[in-house]
Design an enzyme around this catalytic site. Structure first.
Site, PDB file in Angstrom:
ATOM      1  N   TYR A   1       0.879  -0.775  -0.154  1.00 15.69           N
ATOM      2  CA  TYR A   1       0.215   0.121  -0.183  1.00 15.69           C
ATOM      3  C   TYR A   1       0.556   1.594  -0.155  1.00 15.69           C
ATOM      4  CZ  TYR A   1      -3.483   2.756   1.927  1.00 15.69           C
ATOM      5  OH  TYR A   1      -4.185   4.888   1.528  1.00 15.69           O
ATOM      6  N   ASP A   2       2.117   1.592   1.152  1.00 19.66           N
ATOM      7  CA  ASP A   2       2.743   2.438   0.723  1.00 19.66           C
ATOM      8  C   ASP A   2       3.140   2.693  -0.530  1.00 19.66           C
ATOM      9  OD1 ASP A   2       2.349   2.123   3.232  1.00 19.66           O
ATOM     10  OD2 ASP A   2       4.193   1.673   3.887  1.00 19.66           O
TER      11      ASP A   2
ATOM     12  N   SER B   1      -0.488  11.749  11.511  1.00 24.32           N
ATOM     13  CA  SER B   1       0.245  10.567  10.759  1.00 24.32           C
ATOM     14  C   SER B   1       1.642  11.139  10.499  1.00 24.32           C
ATOM     15  CB  SER B   1      -0.536   9.848   9.737  1.00 24.32           C
ATOM     16  OG  SER B   1       0.211  10.053   8.923  1.00 24.32           O
ATOM     17  N   LEU B   2       1.956  10.175  10.327  1.00 29.00           N
ATOM     18  CA  LEU B   2       3.482  10.375   9.982  1.00 29.00           C
ATOM     19  C   LEU B   2       4.033  10.357   8.478  1.00 29.00           C
ATOM     20  CD1 LEU B   2       5.154   8.652  13.000  1.00 29.00           C
ATOM     21  CD2 LEU B   2       5.192  11.206  12.919  1.00 29.00           C
TER      22      LEU B   2
ATOM     23  N   GLU C   1      12.603   6.733  18.689  1.00 29.69           N
ATOM     24  CA  GLU C   1      11.369   5.068  19.342  1.00 29.69           C
ATOM     25  C   GLU C   1      11.513   3.801  18.559  1.00 29.69           C
ATOM     26  OE1 GLU C   1       7.487   7.009  20.773  1.00 29.69           O
ATOM     27  OE2 GLU C   1       9.076   8.797  21.456  1.00 29.69           O
TER      28      GLU C   1
ATOM     29  N   LYS D   1       8.644   1.571  16.281  1.00 28.75           N
ATOM     30  CA  LYS D   1       7.392   2.115  15.770  1.00 28.75           C
ATOM     31  C   LYS D   1       6.515   1.054  15.688  1.00 28.75           C
ATOM     32  CE  LYS D   1       5.360   3.781  11.376  1.00 28.75           C
ATOM     33  NZ  LYS D   1       3.984   2.850  11.867  1.00 28.75           N
TER      34      LYS D   1
ATOM     35  N   ASP E   1       4.354  -2.040  15.350  1.00 25.69           N
ATOM     36  CA  ASP E   1       2.836  -2.024  14.642  1.00 25.69           C
ATOM     37  C   ASP E   1       1.687  -2.842  15.239  1.00 25.69           C
ATOM     38  OD1 ASP E   1       2.892  -2.507  11.810  1.00 25.69           O
ATOM     39  OD2 ASP E   1       3.060  -4.150  11.478  1.00 25.69           O
TER      40      ASP E   1
ATOM     41  N   ARG F   1      -8.210   5.954  16.113  1.00 27.56           N
ATOM     42  CA  ARG F   1      -7.454   7.059  15.158  1.00 27.56           C
ATOM     43  C   ARG F   1      -8.513   7.569  14.306  1.00 27.56           C
ATOM     44  NH1 ARG F   1      -5.059   7.710  10.740  1.00 27.56           N
ATOM     45  NH2 ARG F   1      -3.872   9.805  10.559  1.00 27.56           N
TER      46      ARG F   1
ATOM     47  N   GLU G   1      -0.290   3.195  20.762  1.00 22.52           N
ATOM     48  CA  GLU G   1       0.276   2.281  20.464  1.00 22.52           C
ATOM     49  C   GLU G   1      -0.073   1.269  21.140  1.00 22.52           C
ATOM     50  OE1 GLU G   1       0.519   2.778  17.717  1.00 22.52           O
ATOM     51  OE2 GLU G   1       0.417   1.691  16.037  1.00 22.52           O
TER      52      GLU G   1
ATOM     53  N   TYR H   1       3.130   6.955  24.209  1.00 23.36           N
ATOM     54  CA  TYR H   1       3.977   8.129  23.275  1.00 23.36           C
ATOM     55  C   TYR H   1       4.101   9.484  23.008  1.00 23.36           C
ATOM     56  CZ  TYR H   1       1.704   6.284  18.918  1.00 23.36           C
ATOM     57  OH  TYR H   1      -0.015   6.207  18.193  1.00 23.36           O
TER      58      TYR H   1
ATOM     59  N   LYS I   1      12.203  11.956  16.361  1.00 20.42           N
ATOM     60  CA  LYS I   1      11.193  13.099  16.870  1.00 20.42           C
ATOM     61  C   LYS I   1      12.334  13.912  17.421  1.00 20.42           C
ATOM     62  CE  LYS I   1       7.479   9.982  18.044  1.00 20.42           C
ATOM     63  NZ  LYS I   1       6.689   9.400  19.540  1.00 20.42           N
TER      64      LYS I   1
ATOM     65  N   LYS J   1      11.282   3.807   7.870  1.00 17.93           N
ATOM     66  CA  LYS J   1      10.771   2.469   7.873  1.00 17.93           C
ATOM     67  C   LYS J   1      11.614   1.199   7.625  1.00 17.93           C
ATOM     68  CE  LYS J   1       5.692   2.808   7.072  1.00 17.93           C
ATOM     69  NZ  LYS J   1       4.765   1.802   7.245  1.00 17.93           N
TER      70      LYS J   1
ATOM     71  N   CYS K   1      12.819 -25.928 -26.980  1.00 17.93           N
ATOM     72  CA  CYS K   1      14.847 -25.437 -26.564  1.00 17.93           C
ATOM     73  C   CYS K   1      15.029 -24.504 -27.037  1.00 17.93           C
ATOM     74  CB  CYS K   1      15.793 -26.216 -26.379  1.00 17.93           C
ATOM     75  SG  CYS K   1      16.947 -26.017 -25.752  1.00 17.93           S
TER      76      CYS K   1
ATOM     77  N   CYS L   1      19.008 -24.814 -27.925  1.00 21.15           N
ATOM     78  CA  CYS L   1      19.285 -26.072 -29.156  1.00 21.15           C
ATOM     79  C   CYS L   1      18.075 -26.675 -29.975  1.00 21.15           C
ATOM     80  CB  CYS L   1      19.825 -27.158 -28.967  1.00 21.15           C
ATOM     81  SG  CYS L   1      18.707 -28.459 -27.907  1.00 21.15           S
TER      82      CYS L   1
ATOM     83  N   CYS M   1      14.123 -29.501 -21.936  1.00 25.12           N
ATOM     84  CA  CYS M   1      15.165 -30.406 -23.229  1.00 25.12           C
ATOM     85  C   CYS M   1      15.513 -31.677 -22.735  1.00 25.12           C
ATOM     86  CB  CYS M   1      15.887 -29.083 -23.296  1.00 25.12           C
ATOM     87  SG  CYS M   1      16.884 -29.485 -25.053  1.00 25.12           S
TER      88      CYS M   1
ATOM     89  N   CYS N   1      22.210 -30.664 -26.313  1.00 25.35           N
ATOM     90  CA  CYS N   1      22.038 -29.327 -25.996  1.00 25.35           C
ATOM     91  C   CYS N   1      23.242 -28.125 -25.611  1.00 25.35           C
ATOM     92  CB  CYS N   1      21.101 -28.718 -25.229  1.00 25.35           C
ATOM     93  SG  CYS N   1      20.687 -27.295 -24.506  1.00 25.35           S
TER      94      CYS N   1
END
Ligand code: IVH
Length: 685
Positions: free
Chosen positions: A36-37, A82-83, A122, A124, A126, A145, A182, A234, A298, A322, A416, A419, A434, A439
């Site tokens: 996604y990022d 967000s960051l 710090e 991060k 998840d 959030r 978090e 945090y 930070k 990241k 192939c 050959c 093959c 060959c």
């Protein structure tokens, strides 16, 4: 701007929109965060390059998603930002230059003022961000959030999290305290949950982060309590902000108030220190009981934080640095096929270069035609590539929504590519092969394998030279390597006498490599180095192995049906037997006993002194010396009355005469080898 770019932007917008809906509203993510990022980044880049592409509904134009129904919506007193992301230290340096420039402008209007600042690093975590409000020291509200402006009131659920104090543990707390942090599920809890879900046939949770987010929004707090959520605080906002001067202090104060604050925080003086922290935790984080996906950096000074403020989405004083993902989206530019040493025809995807786990990836294996069909892959598709550990990158899946209109279906070849003989598909196998024994691609692959480290370990003979040798027809089989001479090699392009000599020497010294390496070097299917050792231990000579049938081979502990079949079939083919004959006649080892790498040193020659003179038929001086030493003997340079044996080869000069005079026993290389061989313990079948 081309129509392709326009349609790419449109496709990206739709894909990202759909993915965030699945994530935030349905609680059922269909796209990995890291993917996604990157797609988000690609859209952002396109939009900044072509601002006309920006539409009001572009996912880049909004902060988050709307809260779902079921909980009441609450406006955050202070928005939950967000960051901004940085994906490596170079991007972090850019981010740093950015805030420094911004500060320069704000302070004096001058661009380029270098202001340094101390950072707090710090981990991060998840998980899922939540905002807690304490009034007169008591927890009154917990909110998700949401879109950053408002979230869902999940106070009842939050009360079940043991590591969140219901009452602040300090005397006379400020009237209002806002704490952000978090909420997360420890990996062990997550794994256990998924195990249970598997047993009951429920859909598995994608990752601990989604599991945490989903849990927080369960309507039944009892369910939440069962899930053992945890929480790291945090940030801290007091109604009377003037009291705190440094972010570091707020972390300590949070701890005093009774919150869990992640212990792995660190003060970092500058970019270099941040880089060291980032590098260290890239490996150490794997030992933690919870998931982390980066480092949050930070600015420590609250005064500086306030001067810098926020963009419409991010604080300017913090950034998420990241860790490189092991999966990334990229595009398939082309598909080619490769013929391996076993004749297997493997399709290979050529990719737009993409950074993956710290390296640039441009190719991925597609295994076989069935796999391409399973993936529904076309040339031009956007795909997700994965590189895990040492494994060759592979394509995990295709983002078919992003398929361009001209995407081409790929067909596996009927002939192939090397050959041109017709390829076959053995029953019960997914790969095409093959089977032409001459060959050139198979020959090249076999040679590369023969010279490789774990096989005959012939240094200086790389893939390029192998290619030249085969193309020039100097080498039509591995045995031909042993007929190469310095003058012959020197006729090859860019080959000087020095390198030619080295190569001929390296080839010659491979003759002393033990039988197990030779067997591995032959490249029989399913015979890797460890199977080869198992086999040669049981069959200390090639003759015994040739005589063995599949059932006998299969009787060896650790050898399966497939391996046994493969070996016995290989040793029945006349072409292969002819190859063994030739290799034997040039001096390669097809018997276990005379291995100079045999570590089970015997004491056969204990107390005996040897001298070697002249050119021996197969062993080099060093090899003879190693053999003697391995059997407990000593090798010296000059003959004396104390010498026990003189091993004499061709053109033995004065030493031979001296030995005769002193009555020293004179033996040939074959005598030496025979002595060692006869001493070896008999291995019984
Ligand atoms: S500070 C305005 N610190 O990462 C400051 N966030 O990608 C905002 N996160 O939404 C956050 N660990 O959910 C901060 N030590 C940490 C964090 C952290 C995890 C999450 C947080 C945020 C997201 C941004």
């Amino acid at each position: 701007m081309t129509p392709e770019i326009q349609s790419r932007a449109q496709q990206l917008r739709e894909k990202i929109q759909a993915a965030s809906y699945a994530y935030y509203v349905l609680d059922n993510p269909d796209l990995e965060d890291s993917i996604y990022d990157r797609l988000y980044r690609e859209l952002q880049d396109l939009e900044s390059q072509y601002p006309a592409l920006i539409t009001p509904d572009s996912p880049t134009q909004r902060v988050g998603e709307r809260p779902a129904a079921g909980f009441s919506s609450v406006r955050h007193n202070i928005p939950l930002y967000s960051l901004e992301n940085a994906f490596d230290l170079a991007e972090f340096a850019k981010w740093e230059a950015g805030w420094q420039r911004h500060l320069g402008l704000a302070l004096s209007g001058a661009v380029g003022t270098k202001e340094s600042a101390e950072y707090v690093c710090e981990l991060k975590i998840d998980g899922s961000a939540i905002a807690l409000t304490y009034e007169q020291g008591l927890l009154v509200r917990g909110v998700t959030r949401g879109d950053g402006e408002s979230g869902e009131d999940i106070t009842q659920n939050i009360r079940t999290i043991r590591s969140i104090p219901l009452k602040l543990n300090i005397p006379n707390p400020p009237p209002i305290v806002e704490v952000r942090g978090e909420a997360f599920l420890p990996i062990a809890v997550f794994d256990q949950l998924n195990q249970e879900r598997q047993q009951t046939g429920e859909q598995l949770l994608a990752n601990p982060r989604n599991a945490a987010a989903g849990t927080l929004r369960q309507l039944d707090p009892k369910m939440v309590a069962q899930r053992k959520l945890d929480f790291f605080a945090y940030t801290l906002h007091l109604s009377d902000e003037a009291q705190i001067n440094y972010h570091w202090e707020s972390l300590e104060l949070l701890q005093q108030m009774g919150f869990k604050v992640n212990p792995h925080r660190e003060l970092c003086a500058d970019l270099t220190a941040v880089g060291a922290y980032y590098d260290r935790w890239n490996t150490e984080r794997l030992n933690l009981a919870y998931m982390t996906d980066g480092v949050v950096v930070k600015i420590n000074s609250i005064a500086l934080q306030q001067q810098l403020g926020f963009t419409n989405k991010f604080p300017r004083w913090a950034v998420a640095l990241k860790y490189p993902a092991e999966e990334a989206p990229t595009r398939v530019i082309d598909i080619s096929v490769n013929v391996g040493r076993t004749g297997a025809i493997t399709p290979l995807a050529h990719l737009a270069p993409v950074q993956l786990a710290g390296t640039t990836v441009q190719r991925a294996t597609l295994h076989n035609g069935d796999r391409i069909a399973q993936l529904d892959l076309r040339i031009g598709d956007t795909v997700i590539v994965r590189k895990a550990g040492e494994i060759i990158p592979e394509i995990v899946r295709v983002l078919t929504d992003l398929r361009p209109s001209g995407a081409q279906v790929f067909k596996m070849p009927t002939h192939c590519p090397a050959c041109e003989s017709i390829v076959i598909k053995p029953v019960n196998e997914a790969v095409l092969r093959c089977i032409n024994p001459s060959c050139p691609a198979i020959l090249k692959g076999s040679l590369v394998h023969w010279v490789s480290r774990d096989a005959l370990d012939i240094s200086g003979l790389g893939e390029k030279l192998v290619e030249q040798l085969v193309d020039s027809k100097f080498v039509n089989s591995v045995a031909d390597l042993y007929d190469l001479t310095v003058p012959k090699l020197m006729t090859l392009e860019r080959m000087g006498e020095k390198s030619a000599t080295k190569i001929v020497e390296a080839i010659a010294s491979s003759k002393s490599k033990p039988w197990s390496r030779v067997l591995y070097g032959l490249g029989i299917r399913h015979i890797g180095s460890s199977n080869s050792s198992i086999l040669t231990e049981k069959y200390p000579s090639v003759d015994r192995l040739i005589q063995a049938n599949a059932a006998q081979i299969e009787g060896i502990y650790g050898v399966g049906v497939e391996i046994a079949q493969s070996v016995s079939t290989w040793f029945k083919q006349p072409l292969n037997l002819a190859l063994i004959d030739r290799l034997q006649s040039v001096g390669l080892q097809f018997e276990q006993e005379i291995s100079i790498e045999n570590n089970d040193a015997s004491q056969l020659f204990a107390g005996k002194t040897f001298v070697v003179t002249g050119t021996l038929p197969t062993l080099k001086r060093d090899e003879a010396k190693a053999l003697i030493q391995q059997n407990g003997g000593k090798m010296t340079d000059s003959i004396s009355a104390k010498t026990d044996y003189l091993v004499a080869g061709e053109k033995a000069g004065s030493k031979l005469a001296k030995a005769e005079k002193l009555g020293v026993k004179i033996i040939a290389e074959s005598d030496l080898l025979a002595m060692i061989k006869n001493d070896s313990s008999i291995i019984t079948d």
